[in-house]
Design a protein around this motif. Structure first.
Motif, mmCIF file in Angstrom:
data_model
loop_
_atom_site.group_PDB
_atom_site.id
_atom_site.type_symbol
_atom_site.label_atom_id
_atom_site.label_comp_id
_atom_site.label_asym_id
_atom_site.label_seq_id
_atom_site.Cartn_x
_atom_site.Cartn_y
_atom_site.Cartn_z
ATOM 1 N N PHE A 75 -5.348 -13.496 -12.857
ATOM 2 C CA PHE A 75 -5.701 -12.103 -13.105
ATOM 3 C C PHE A 75 -5.766 -11.786 -14.601
ATOM 4 C CE2 PHE A 75 -4.133 -12.400 -8.846
ATOM 5 C CZ PHE A 75 -4.923 -11.515 -8.130
ATOM 6 N N PRO A 77 -7.861 -11.929 -17.701
ATOM 7 C CA PRO A 77 -9.266 -12.180 -18.049
ATOM 8 C C PRO A 77 -9.432 -13.103 -19.246
ATOM 9 C CG PRO A 77 -8.620 -9.954 -18.669
ATOM 10 C CD PRO A 77 -7.490 -10.515 -17.860
ATOM 11 N N THR A 82 -14.627 -12.743 -17.063
ATOM 12 C CA THR A 82 -14.959 -11.449 -16.484
ATOM 13 C C THR A 82 -15.995 -11.541 -15.372
ATOM 14 O OG1 THR A 82 -16.649 -11.105 -18.205
ATOM 15 C CG2 THR A 82 -14.425 -10.251 -18.646
ATOM 16 N N PRO A 132 -13.371 -9.556 -11.280
ATOM 17 C CA PRO A 132 -12.540 -8.914 -12.305
ATOM 18 C C PRO A 132 -12.983 -7.484 -12.588
ATOM 19 C CG PRO A 132 -13.054 -11.162 -12.948
ATOM 20 C CD PRO A 132 -13.877 -10.873 -11.730
ATOM 21 N N THR A 136 -7.964 -5.820 -10.665
ATOM 22 C CA THR A 136 -7.394 -7.132 -10.985
ATOM 23 C C THR A 136 -6.640 -7.074 -12.317
ATOM 24 O OG1 THR A 136 -9.510 -7.825 -11.967
ATOM 25 C CG2 THR A 136 -9.111 -8.397 -9.663
ATOM 26 N N SER A 137 -7.156 -6.315 -13.263
ATOM 27 C CA SER A 137 -6.443 -6.148 -14.530
ATOM 28 C C SER A 137 -5.093 -5.472 -14.311
ATOM 29 C CB SER A 137 -7.282 -5.326 -15.515
ATOM 30 O OG SER A 137 -8.466 -5.998 -15.860
#
Length: 252
Positions: A75, A77, A82, A132, A136-137
């Motif tokens: 998770f 990036p 991305t 992403p 997810t961030s």
């Protein structure tokens, strides 16, 4: 020319031999119909093995994550990029075309599509499609912030908790049956062999979680605790699905 689909796996710790990663690569080459590029995320101890196999790899960060808990770094990036990507555990046996999974994932609006766990009301993260984005961030930031890591540490339950708490609409699941639990099939085969055979045929992926592992099924008498002694009165289950394992994992 189509851009290859990014595919990741995690190889951390000493539980599994490097051959598990190499076999995953061969199964994906056989059953993943779209152009793709497998990258191994591995700890420092396993980077020389991946280099000797000629497999593209990136180093996992030292963040207190070990073994499969390291998949939390999917998770990040900065590590995985991305673009949408697929993740596969090395403990999978891919037995038929992954086209149905590709089609379903591409049509899903979820940022994460994973397996609905066979035993608990949670995500099983053995095979995921990640797109992403904000959700997810949020998982990665929650880990960095020390949010509810749980015990024994961040894993699929952590991913599930964060998404359900902050962005439940971002979580989706593969259609039931496409990814089957090996232990679940073996248990079903004991009471209803016909149903187990039908479920096996419907699955494009077998998940080995816990024991036995694929190499143990191929040599049940070397690993009797998780094979022979699980069903002592059923010799037909001692090497259950050894044919699938041989064809798609050992010889792929």
């Amino acid at each position: 020319m189509p851009v290859p689909i990014p595919v990741f796996t995690v190889f951390s710790g000493r539980t599994y031999a490097p051959a598990y990663v190499e076999r995953l690569q061969r199964m994906l080459a056989r059953h993943l119909p779209e152009p793709h590029q497998l990258t191994v995320l591995c700890d420092a101890a396993n980077q020389p093995a991946m280099a000797s196999l000629g497999l593209p790899h990136r180093g996992l960060q030292e963040r207190g994550l070990q073994g499969f808990c390291s998949k939390i770094q999917l998770f990040d990036p900065d590590l995985t990029g991305t673009e949408p990507f697929l993740y596969f555990d090395i403990t999978l046996v891919v037995r038929s075309s992954l086209a149905p999974l590709l089609a379903f994932g591409a049509g899903s609006g979820a940022e994460l599509v994973g397996v609905r766990d066979w035993n608990y009301p949670t995500l099983n993260s053995c095979l995921m499609r990640l797109k992403p984005g904000a959700a997810t961030s949020r998982v990665w930031q929650a880990y960095l912030d020390g949010e509810d890591h749980g015990t024994p540490g961040p894993n699929q339950n952590f991913i599930h908790r964060v998404l359900r708490r902050h962005c439940p609409e971002a979580l989706g699941f593969w259609p039931d049956g496409l990814v089957a639990s090996y232990r679940g099939l073996r248990k079903l085969a004991r009471r209803d062999p016909g149903a187990a055979k039908q479920a096996r045929r419907a699955a494009c992926v077998l998940k080995f979680h816990g024991r036995p592992r694929p190499h143990e099924v191929l040599r049940p008498w070397r690993h009797p605790t998780q094979t022979v002694l699980k069903n002592p009165d059923r010799p037909d289950l001692w090497g259950y699905l050894a044919g699938d394992i041989t064809e798609h994992w050992l010889l792929s």
